[in-house]
Motif scaffolding. Structure first.
Motif, PDB file in Angstrom:
ATOM      1  N   ARG A 128      -6.277  -3.815 -10.870  1.00  0.00           N
ATOM      2  CA  ARG A 128      -4.738  -3.689 -10.685  1.00  0.00           C
ATOM      3  C   ARG A 128      -4.389  -2.340 -10.052  1.00  0.00           C
ATOM      4  O   ARG A 128      -3.629  -2.224  -9.116  1.00  0.00           O
ATOM      5  N   PHE A 129      -5.155  -1.234 -11.106  1.00  0.00           N
ATOM      6  CA  PHE A 129      -4.502  -0.047 -10.553  1.00  0.00           C
ATOM      7  C   PHE A 129      -5.713   0.784  -9.999  1.00  0.00           C
ATOM      8  O   PHE A 129      -5.422   2.071  -9.948  1.00  0.00           O
ATOM      9  N   GLY A 130      -6.803   0.361  -9.968  1.00  0.00           N
ATOM     10  CA  GLY A 130      -8.057   1.097  -9.340  1.00  0.00           C
ATOM     11  C   GLY A 130      -7.647   1.982  -8.174  1.00  0.00           C
ATOM     12  O   GLY A 130      -7.771   3.053  -8.093  1.00  0.00           O
ATOM     13  N   TRP A 131      -6.888   1.654  -7.289  1.00  0.00           N
ATOM     14  CA  TRP A 131      -6.485   2.125  -6.228  1.00  0.00           C
ATOM     15  C   TRP A 131      -5.695   3.328  -6.458  1.00  0.00           C
ATOM     16  O   TRP A 131      -5.655   4.410  -5.847  1.00  0.00           O
ATOM     17  N   PHE A 132      -4.705   3.289  -7.378  1.00  0.00           N
ATOM     18  CA  PHE A 132      -3.827   4.231  -7.717  1.00  0.00           C
ATOM     19  C   PHE A 132      -4.514   5.351  -8.426  1.00  0.00           C
ATOM     20  O   PHE A 132      -4.471   6.477  -8.230  1.00  0.00           O
ATOM     21  N   LEU A 133      -5.455   4.885  -9.538  1.00  0.00           N
ATOM     22  CA  LEU A 133      -6.154   5.760 -10.276  1.00  0.00           C
ATOM     23  C   LEU A 133      -6.906   6.873  -9.251  1.00  0.00           C
ATOM     24  O   LEU A 133      -7.232   7.878  -9.694  1.00  0.00           O
ATOM     25  N   ALA A 134      -7.627   5.932  -8.384  1.00  0.00           N
ATOM     26  CA  ALA A 134      -8.444   6.699  -7.464  1.00  0.00           C
ATOM     27  C   ALA A 134      -7.611   8.124  -6.984  1.00  0.00           C
ATOM     28  O   ALA A 134      -8.236   9.252  -6.718  1.00  0.00           O
ATOM     29  N   ALA A 135      -6.591   7.620  -6.434  1.00  0.00           N
ATOM     30  CA  ALA A 135      -5.879   8.721  -5.953  1.00  0.00           C
ATOM     31  C   ALA A 135      -5.608  10.042  -6.863  1.00  0.00           C
ATOM     32  O   ALA A 135      -5.750  11.257  -6.399  1.00  0.00           O
ATOM     33  N   TYR A 136      -5.484   9.606  -8.255  1.00  0.00           N
ATOM     34  CA  TYR A 136      -5.514  10.756  -9.110  1.00  0.00           C
ATOM     35  C   TYR A 136      -6.751  11.805  -9.168  1.00  0.00           C
ATOM     36  O   TYR A 136      -6.671  12.815 -10.133  1.00  0.00           O
ATOM     37  N   ARG A 137      -7.881  11.198  -8.733  1.00  0.00           N
ATOM     38  CA  ARG A 137      -9.067  12.067  -8.811  1.00  0.00           C
ATOM     39  C   ARG A 137      -9.034  13.143  -7.863  1.00  0.00           C
ATOM     40  O   ARG A 137     -10.099  13.892  -7.383  1.00  0.00           O
ATOM     41  N   TYR A 138      -8.277  13.012  -6.839  1.00  0.00           N
ATOM     42  CA  TYR A 138      -8.103  14.135  -5.734  1.00  0.00           C
ATOM     43  C   TYR A 138      -7.077  15.112  -5.496  1.00  0.00           C
ATOM     44  O   TYR A 138      -6.520  15.468  -4.606  1.00  0.00           O
ATOM     45  N   GLY A 139      -6.684  15.602  -6.832  1.00  0.00           N
ATOM     46  CA  GLY A 139      -5.624  16.423  -7.039  1.00  0.00           C
ATOM     47  C   GLY A 139      -4.171  16.011  -7.297  1.00  0.00           C
ATOM     48  O   GLY A 139      -3.566  16.056  -6.142  1.00  0.00           O
ATOM     49  N   ALA A 140      -3.771  15.465  -8.224  1.00  0.00           N
ATOM     50  CA  ALA A 140      -2.360  14.951  -8.353  1.00  0.00           C
ATOM     51  C   ALA A 140      -1.483  16.047  -8.960  1.00  0.00           C
ATOM     52  O   ALA A 140      -1.894  16.571 -10.062  1.00  0.00           O
ATOM     53  N   PRO A 141      -0.321  16.424  -8.315  1.00  0.00           N
ATOM     54  CA  PRO A 141       0.339  17.448  -9.137  1.00  0.00           C
ATOM     55  C   PRO A 141       1.220  17.055 -10.040  1.00  0.00           C
ATOM     56  O   PRO A 141       1.565  15.639 -10.270  1.00  0.00           O
ATOM     57  N   PRO A 142       1.608  17.601 -11.125  1.00  0.00           N
ATOM     58  CA  PRO A 142       2.636  17.206 -12.056  1.00  0.00           C
ATOM     59  C   PRO A 142       3.979  16.820 -11.346  1.00  0.00           C
ATOM     60  O   PRO A 142       4.368  17.631 -10.341  1.00  0.00           O
ATOM     61  N   HIS A 143       4.460  15.656 -11.521  1.00  0.00           N
ATOM     62  CA  HIS A 143       5.798  15.209 -11.251  1.00  0.00           C
ATOM     63  C   HIS A 143       6.414  14.099 -11.749  1.00  0.00           C
ATOM     64  O   HIS A 143       6.051  13.769 -12.864  1.00  0.00           O
ATOM     65  N   ARG A 144       7.626  14.315 -11.629  1.00  0.00           N
ATOM     66  CA  ARG A 144       8.464  13.533 -12.557  1.00  0.00           C
ATOM     67  C   ARG A 144       9.759  12.846 -11.493  1.00  0.00           C
ATOM     68  O   ARG A 144       9.794  13.539 -10.394  1.00  0.00           O
ATOM     69  N   GLY A 145      10.524  11.968 -11.992  1.00  0.00           N
ATOM     70  CA  GLY A 145      11.403  11.549 -11.071  1.00  0.00           C
ATOM     71  C   GLY A 145      12.442  10.654 -11.655  1.00  0.00           C
ATOM     72  O   GLY A 145      12.385  10.427 -12.961  1.00  0.00           O
ATOM     73  N   VAL A 146      13.173   9.704 -10.812  1.00  0.00           N
ATOM     74  CA  VAL A 146      14.124   8.802 -11.543  1.00  0.00           C
ATOM     75  C   VAL A 146      14.208   7.798 -10.588  1.00  0.00           C
ATOM     76  O   VAL A 146      14.398   7.925  -9.524  1.00  0.00           O
TER      77      VAL A 146
END
Ligand code: ASP
Length: 659
Positions: free
Chosen positions: A581-599
């Motif tokens: 379900r989320f492999g595609w999403f977690l893959a992105a996190y392996r390439y430099g994900a900045p701290p982020h927040r939102g609403v």
């Protein structure tokens, strides 16, 4: 009539266009909206000036034989138009054939209206004398009249939405909606945010509702999911270095349409990289100020007060407290230590507590107290006790046990410190007259029940004014509406529990979407499997509440792939399911994900608050009914049998197809 006027009149050709007529549109052009003609200097389009052409709908027609009066309506206003055969026989004869909702073009001039006829009249100081009239389109009698006091059912209003939209309150709702969204866009555009669209045809973005799914024609047996929110895409945008994103986004959630829910709602979806909580709060507060300025011309005080979840529950019995009045919940257990009532002592011995809310000015008959006790039971309390103070003697169901009311008087004083305290404290000292409403039971149950009761009591006893701005008059002879410090009470509620316990099954389940970060200090607790420990983990998240309504929720996001895996596992997903379900999403996190927040911030609710309406369908141009149907188009509808085949689908039961 002055000679030059007669000359001008001759300029109007006698021709009229009694039916829909392309020629009329080709030959006429609108020179003014009705609002413009009302605002123009009276002489500018007068008989000896240039004639004006107005276009709109016949709102109302009065035929006085010699004179015909037609109220013309467009999006902006209405104006009385006069047809006098002595001035234009041709126009008068067209007017004879006009009926409600005909679409017309009137050419003529303005003239002053007698001052005594101006009361309640929308057209300012003038009316419009029509010299030439054209019917642009005829209309059948509408199913209901275009009037503010609409008598049609909601179903009819939605089925004939194009008629309903002509009503002034609908125009106002859509105008305010446009103004609010424009103010938000302008504010964010001025701060380097990029508005970016994210896909509607996507994979599931879980927000706790069912997905709407769309079958793929090209890849039989596979489905797109319509986004419950752009959550994952906006996070990917942050990984993509966009830094500041927003979107006025449609969120589609297939859930039971309790209360004011719609299958599709609109939210301001926003995400920021490298931003502190203060940064994000500042942006949202700035947006709200911009909206209030644009829509109401009011200046909102910022920063908004902040309460953490535990405190909100303890003081108001709610995670969306209404801070327009005080009457906070007070724990009264210690005051009952020496009160000679066995049932109370037994309860305390079993770990129960006593909590109360003090309502100033409230003095109740036995019958009313019974009604409130029933209400308290409905809200989950086991019963409701009362103690009325301020009279010559103490009254209420607990009166017989109380020898010294003084501690309860003092507690009443401190309980009535306005919530506005967090806001600068505008409250004045209360009178001593009023009633304690008290419950005995487990703490959480007490708080939740009193939280609900507090709202209902406040409404009944007029402790806050309506949002329209008028404060309710003080209740009781010597009381004052303490705690009402502003008609708009915003508050940030922060640090909610990350997990909650399902009341029915006892299972520990995530309280928010699975991308919400725990507070840094609580992350180590994730290693535990003990539900007691898990339930104490707090999220780094926040809701924005306005007058007791949740407007927005957001959080710091997990941006560490290992932590994200851990949290997804905790919600019961196997590694294989996570990968699928989320492999595609977690893959992105392996390439430099900045701290982020939102609403995500609910636009529909915002407009409801601004307009003080309680029905979400009043602020959406084309809403669905409470059973998720659209009476205008007939959606959802069956599809053609050929479409089933094309999509590689078969109906579960016999379908006859559509049309
Ligand atoms: N995606 C969340 C929601 O739609 C809001 C957020 O966390 O930004 O409720």
């Amino acid at each position: 009539m002055r000679p030059q006027h007669v000359a001008v009149l001759r300029c109007f050709r006698a021709i009229t266009y009694p039916r829909y007529n392309a020629r009329a549109m080709a030959e006429l052009s609108r020179t003014h909206t009705i609002a413009e003609i009302i605002a123009a200097p009276l002489g500018a389009t007068a008989l000896d000036g240039t004639p004006a052409t107005l276009m709109g709908w016949v709102h109302f027609r009065r035929d006085l034989g010699q004179l015909i009066f037609i109220t013309l309506r467009d999006r902006w206003a209405t104006l009385q138009c006069v047809f006098d055969p002595e001035l234009s026989e041709a126009a008068h004869s067209v007017a004879e054939g006009l009926r409600g909702e005909y679409v017309v073009a009137f050419t003529g001039y303005t003239r002053a209206r007698p001052a005594k006829e101006l009361r309640g009249y929308e057209g300012g100081d003038r009316e419009f004398v029509v010299m030439q009239a054209a019917v642009l389109n005829a209309a059948e009698p509408p199913p209901f009249l275009v009037e503010e006091e609409v008598k049609a059912s909601e179903e009819m209003r939605l089925k004939f939405r194009y008629i309903d939209l002509r009503r002034r309150s609908m125009v106002r709702a859509l105008t305010v909606r446009h103004q609010a969204v424009t103010a938000i866009r302008d504010y964010l555009n001025g701060r380097d945010f990029l508005e970016i669209e994210t896909p509607l045809l996507a994979r599931s973005t879980p927000e706790g509702a069912r997905d709407y799914v769309v079958p793929s024609r090209v890849h039989h047996g596979t489905f797109y999911a319509l986004p419950q929110s752009p959550q994952l895409f906006k996070q990917i945008l942050m990984v993509g270095g966009i830094d500041r994103y927003y979107q006025i986004a449609k969120c589609l959630r297939d859930e039971d349409l309790r209360g004011n829910r719609q299958p599709e709602h609109t939210q301001l979806d926003l995400e920021m990289s490298f931003a502190s909580r203060d940064d994000l709060f500042g942006v949202l507060e700035g947006c709200m100020q911009a909206v209030w300025r644009a829509c109401l011309g009011e200046e909102l005080p910022v920063p908004f007060p902040r309460l953490n979840y535990d405190e909100a529950m303890r003081r108001y019995g709610s995670d969306k407290p209404d801070l327009r009045f005080g009457c906070e919940i007070t724990e009264l257990t210690p005051l009952f230590a020496h009160v000679p009532a066995d049932f109370i002592h037994d309860g305390i011995a079993q770990g129960q507590q006593l909590h109360g809310v003090f309502i100033p000015g409230a003095s109740l008959s036995r019958k009313l107290l019974d009604e409130w006790a029933l209400e308290a039971k409905k809200q989950g309390a086991s019963g409701l006790m009362s103690l009325e103070l301020g009279g010559p003697e103490v009254k209420g169901s607990l009166a017989k046990y109380i020898t010294d009311p003084q501690p309860f008087v003092e507690a009443a004083w401190s309980a009535r410190v306005p919530a506005g305290e967090a806001n600068g404290g505008q409250g004045r000292p209360p009178s001593k007259a009023g009633t304690w409403f008290i419950v005995l039971g487990a703490e959480r149950r007490n708080l939740l029940a009193l939280g609900q009761l507090r709202l209902k009591l406040a409404q009944t006893f007029g402790l806050y004014g309506s949002q329209a701005g008028t404060l309710a008059p003080p209740v009781g002879p010597d009381s004052v509406p303490v705690g009402v410090s502003s008609q708009w009470q915003f508050a940030w509620i922060v640090d909610f529990p990350l997990y909650e316990q399902d009341e029915a099954t006892g299972a520990v389940t995530p309280a928010h979407h699975a991308f919400t970060s725990p507070l840094a200090s609580d992350i180590p607790k994730l290693d535990s499997d003990d539900p007691e420990v898990l339930l104490t983990i707090r999220a780094d998240n926040y809701d924005l509440v306005l007058n007791g309504v949740e407007m927005s929720s957001g959080s710091l996001r997990i941006f560490d792939p290992a932590l994200q895996m851990q949290v997804l596992r905790k919600v019961g997903l196997s590694d294989e399911q996570i990968e699928a379900r989320f492999g595609w999403f977690l893959a992105a996190y392996r390439y430099g994900a900045p701290p982020h927040r939102g609403v995500g911030f609910g636009i529909d609710r915002l407009i409801m608050s601004l307009l003080n309406v309680e029905n979400i369908r009043e602020v959406i141009a084309f809403p669905k009914t409470a059973t998720a149907q659209d009476p205008l188009t007939g959606a959802p509808a069956e599809i053609d049998p050929a479409q089933w085949a094309e999509l590689g689908l078969k109906p579960a039961k016999e379908h006859t197809g559509s049309q």
